[in-house]
Design a protein around this motif. Structure first.
Motif, PDB file in Angstrom:
ATOM      1  N   TYR A  72      12.205   1.921  61.436  1.00  0.00           N
ATOM      2  CA  TYR A  72      12.325   0.759  60.553  1.00  0.00           C
ATOM      3  C   TYR A  72      11.418   1.005  59.357  1.00  0.00           C
ATOM      4  O   TYR A  72      10.192   1.064  59.496  1.00  0.00           O
ATOM      5  CB  TYR A  72      11.935  -0.513  61.308  1.00  0.00           C
ATOM      6  CG  TYR A  72      12.828  -0.744  62.504  1.00  0.00           C
ATOM      7  CD1 TYR A  72      13.935  -1.577  62.413  1.00  0.00           C
ATOM      8  CD2 TYR A  72      12.586  -0.087  63.713  1.00  0.00           C
ATOM      9  CE1 TYR A  72      14.779  -1.769  63.502  1.00  0.00           C
ATOM     10  CE2 TYR A  72      13.427  -0.259  64.804  1.00  0.00           C
ATOM     11  CZ  TYR A  72      14.516  -1.101  64.692  1.00  0.00           C
ATOM     12  OH  TYR A  72      15.358  -1.270  65.765  1.00  0.00           O
ATOM     13  N   TYR A 124       7.933   3.226  63.947  1.00  0.00           N
ATOM     14  CA  TYR A 124       8.675   4.059  64.895  1.00  0.00           C
ATOM     15  C   TYR A 124       8.584   3.394  66.262  1.00  0.00           C
ATOM     16  O   TYR A 124       7.490   3.235  66.815  1.00  0.00           O
ATOM     17  CB  TYR A 124       8.096   5.473  64.962  1.00  0.00           C
ATOM     18  CG  TYR A 124       8.046   6.186  63.632  1.00  0.00           C
ATOM     19  CD1 TYR A 124       9.110   6.103  62.733  1.00  0.00           C
ATOM     20  CD2 TYR A 124       6.936   6.945  63.273  1.00  0.00           C
ATOM     21  CE1 TYR A 124       9.069   6.753  61.516  1.00  0.00           C
ATOM     22  CE2 TYR A 124       6.897   7.612  62.063  1.00  0.00           C
ATOM     23  CZ  TYR A 124       7.955   7.507  61.188  1.00  0.00           C
ATOM     24  OH  TYR A 124       7.905   8.159  59.971  1.00  0.00           O
ATOM     25  N   ARG A 125       9.747   3.038  66.791  1.00  0.00           N
ATOM     26  CA  ARG A 125       9.792   2.382  68.094  1.00  0.00           C
ATOM     27  C   ARG A 125      10.439   3.307  69.112  1.00  0.00           C
ATOM     28  O   ARG A 125      11.426   3.969  68.815  1.00  0.00           O
ATOM     29  CB  ARG A 125      10.544   1.050  67.983  1.00  0.00           C
ATOM     30  CG  ARG A 125       9.763   0.043  67.144  1.00  0.00           C
ATOM     31  CD  ARG A 125      10.514  -1.227  66.867  1.00  0.00           C
ATOM     32  NE  ARG A 125       9.671  -2.177  66.112  1.00  0.00           N
ATOM     33  CZ  ARG A 125      10.135  -3.160  65.366  1.00  0.00           C
ATOM     34  NH1 ARG A 125      11.443  -3.371  65.276  1.00  0.00           N
ATOM     35  NH2 ARG A 125       9.298  -3.959  64.714  1.00  0.00           N
ATOM     36  N   THR A 178       4.779   1.439  69.957  1.00  0.00           N
ATOM     37  CA  THR A 178       5.246   1.534  68.571  1.00  0.00           C
ATOM     38  C   THR A 178       4.157   2.151  67.698  1.00  0.00           C
ATOM     39  O   THR A 178       2.964   1.920  67.907  1.00  0.00           O
ATOM     40  CB  THR A 178       5.606   0.135  68.044  1.00  0.00           C
ATOM     41  OG1 THR A 178       6.698  -0.370  68.812  1.00  0.00           O
ATOM     42  CG2 THR A 178       6.001   0.172  66.575  1.00  0.00           C
ATOM     43  N   LEU A 198      24.344   2.014  63.079  1.00  0.00           N
ATOM     44  CA  LEU A 198      23.049   2.616  63.388  1.00  0.00           C
ATOM     45  C   LEU A 198      22.218   2.907  62.142  1.00  0.00           C
ATOM     46  O   LEU A 198      21.021   3.169  62.245  1.00  0.00           O
ATOM     47  CB  LEU A 198      23.244   3.908  64.189  1.00  0.00           C
ATOM     48  CG  LEU A 198      23.854   3.752  65.581  1.00  0.00           C
ATOM     49  CD1 LEU A 198      23.989   5.101  66.260  1.00  0.00           C
ATOM     50  CD2 LEU A 198      23.025   2.811  66.447  1.00  0.00           C
ATOM     51  N   GLY A 246      14.131   3.891  67.404  1.00  0.00           N
ATOM     52  CA  GLY A 246      14.397   3.098  66.222  1.00  0.00           C
ATOM     53  C   GLY A 246      13.397   3.404  65.130  1.00  0.00           C
ATOM     54  O   GLY A 246      12.196   3.552  65.396  1.00  0.00           O
ATOM     55  N   PRO A 267      18.805   7.650  66.603  1.00  0.00           N
ATOM     56  CA  PRO A 267      18.007   6.430  66.481  1.00  0.00           C
ATOM     57  C   PRO A 267      18.711   5.393  65.612  1.00  0.00           C
ATOM     58  O   PRO A 267      19.560   5.725  64.788  1.00  0.00           O
ATOM     59  CB  PRO A 267      16.733   6.918  65.783  1.00  0.00           C
ATOM     60  CG  PRO A 267      17.213   8.075  64.943  1.00  0.00           C
ATOM     61  CD  PRO A 267      18.269   8.751  65.776  1.00  0.00           C
ATOM     62  N   VAL A 268      18.349   4.133  65.816  1.00  0.00           N
ATOM     63  CA  VAL A 268      18.713   3.100  64.858  1.00  0.00           C
ATOM     64  C   VAL A 268      17.799   3.277  63.650  1.00  0.00           C
ATOM     65  O   VAL A 268      16.585   3.436  63.807  1.00  0.00           O
ATOM     66  CB  VAL A 268      18.517   1.693  65.457  1.00  0.00           C
ATOM     67  CG1 VAL A 268      18.731   0.622  64.385  1.00  0.00           C
ATOM     68  CG2 VAL A 268      19.461   1.484  66.621  1.00  0.00           C
ATOM     69  N   PHE A 269      18.381   3.307  62.472  1.00  0.00           N
ATOM     70  CA  PHE A 269      17.591   3.438  61.250  1.00  0.00           C
ATOM     71  C   PHE A 269      17.848   2.215  60.383  1.00  0.00           C
ATOM     72  O   PHE A 269      18.989   1.907  60.041  1.00  0.00           O
ATOM     73  CB  PHE A 269      17.959   4.708  60.489  1.00  0.00           C
ATOM     74  CG  PHE A 269      17.192   4.894  59.207  1.00  0.00           C
ATOM     75  CD1 PHE A 269      15.837   5.186  59.227  1.00  0.00           C
ATOM     76  CD2 PHE A 269      17.820   4.790  57.973  1.00  0.00           C
ATOM     77  CE1 PHE A 269      15.116   5.360  58.046  1.00  0.00           C
ATOM     78  CE2 PHE A 269      17.126   4.964  56.791  1.00  0.00           C
ATOM     79  CZ  PHE A 269      15.766   5.245  56.832  1.00  0.00           C
ATOM     80  N   TRP A 270      16.777   1.516  60.045  1.00  0.00           N
ATOM     81  CA  TRP A 270      16.888   0.322  59.222  1.00  0.00           C
ATOM     82  C   TRP A 270      15.987   0.502  58.005  1.00  0.00           C
ATOM     83  O   TRP A 270      14.794   0.732  58.142  1.00  0.00           O
ATOM     84  CB  TRP A 270      16.466  -0.917  60.009  1.00  0.00           C
ATOM     85  CG  TRP A 270      17.138  -2.162  59.483  1.00  0.00           C
ATOM     86  CD1 TRP A 270      16.900  -2.786  58.301  1.00  0.00           C
ATOM     87  CD2 TRP A 270      18.186  -2.900  60.115  1.00  0.00           C
ATOM     88  NE1 TRP A 270      17.723  -3.874  58.153  1.00  0.00           N
ATOM     89  CE2 TRP A 270      18.523  -3.975  59.258  1.00  0.00           C
ATOM     90  CE3 TRP A 270      18.862  -2.766  61.325  1.00  0.00           C
ATOM     91  CZ2 TRP A 270      19.508  -4.911  59.562  1.00  0.00           C
ATOM     92  CZ3 TRP A 270      19.838  -3.684  61.636  1.00  0.00           C
ATOM     93  CH2 TRP A 270      20.162  -4.747  60.762  1.00  0.00           C
TER      94      TRP A 270
END
Length: 275
Positions: A104, A212-213, A219, A189, A102, A153-156
């Motif tokens: 963020y 970055y997770r 993290t 995502l 992930g 990855p999840v990108f927020w």
């Protein structure tokens, strides 16, 4: 100038790519010009790539793999080539992005590099430095390939509203960039929230940062300065920035309202205007 006969495939991923391209071309019995004609590129470009003087693109690699029946070798190599062309200080960060489960990000002033369009990225990278701009832009865009992985990855992204109005490039470049952000509306995502001006003082006023997770690793917080990057896994820093990010997400507009604002700015500020 590197002579092709002296090209050392062990010197760098770019040299190895050129070596393999030349080897497969010669096995196929093609000249550089003939291969260029098949790929719809010039023979000169083929030669420059074979001698590590020009960066290959993903499109070039995919076409060459098909034409030379390489089994996808060049397409697999091009990502590594691009990553090693990044500034030395950023290569570790690119590796972290590629491994993260992930990402963020809070960006106060401009769109994050992972979701920049070509024209926008070119305008950003070209400020004060026009050298090798095509190659540097291609390298930045290549980082977006992490979204094409089997498990992306999840990108927020929490994006400051000012970034929608800061005209980077020209009006057409901005319209294209905002349209690109809107293209992720149906993708769970990749999520974009806008932090509106009305939020006033907020938890990100000290500057932009990334979290970055990872599935099995601590993290990491990443911040950036002029020509330097600063990743850290310091627990206190991670705890502080994670809390800040939670507050930024809470202060930002919802995904739906963010998309509506982006669409409105895109049309009102960068849309077609009557003479």
């Amino acid at each position: 100038m590197t002579h092709i006969n002296a090209l050392d495939p062990g010197a760098s991923p770019l040299d190895y790519y050129g070596f393999e391209l030349r080897r497969h071309r010669e096995v196929a019995g093609l000249t550089q010009r003939q291969l260029g004609d098949i790929l719809n590129y010039t023979g000169s470009l083929v030669g420059q790539i074979e001698t590590a003087r020009k960066l290959p693109t993903q499109e070039f690699s995919e076409r060459a793999d098909i034409a030379l029946d390489t089994g996808g070798l060049l397409s697999r190599l091009v990502g590594l080539v691009m990553r090693t062309q990044l500034p030395a200080w950023f290569q570790q960060v690119a590796e972290l992005q590629a491994r993260a489960a992930g990402i963020y990000s809070f960006e106060a002033y401009m769109v994050h590099g992972l979701v920049q369009t070509k024209a926008y990225a070119r305008a950003v990278l070209g400020v004060l430095d026009q050298s090798n701009l095509d190659d540097r832009t291609a390298v930045r865009l290549a980082r977006r390939s992490i979204f094409e992985k089997v498990e992306p990855p999840v990108f927020w992204l929490v994006l400051g509203e000012g970034a929608l109005y800061q005209e980077i490039g020209d009006r057409e470049a901005m319209r294209e960039q905002l349209a690109h952000l809107l293209s992720f509306e149906a993708n769970p995502l990749v999520n974009v929230q806008v932090l509106p001006f009305s939020a006033g003082s907020h938890a990100g006023m000290q500057g932009s940062f990334d979290l970055y997770r990872f599935a099995n690793d601590p993290t990491i917080v990443y911040t950036e300065g002029y020509g330097s990057g600063h990743p850290t896994a310091n627990p206190d820093t991670v705890k502080d920035c994670s809390l800040r990010y939670d507050h930024l997400q809470a202060a930002a507009l919802s995904l739906k309202d963010s998309a509506e604002l982006i669409r409105r700015v895109m049309e009102d500020r960068y849309g077609e205007q009557l003479a």
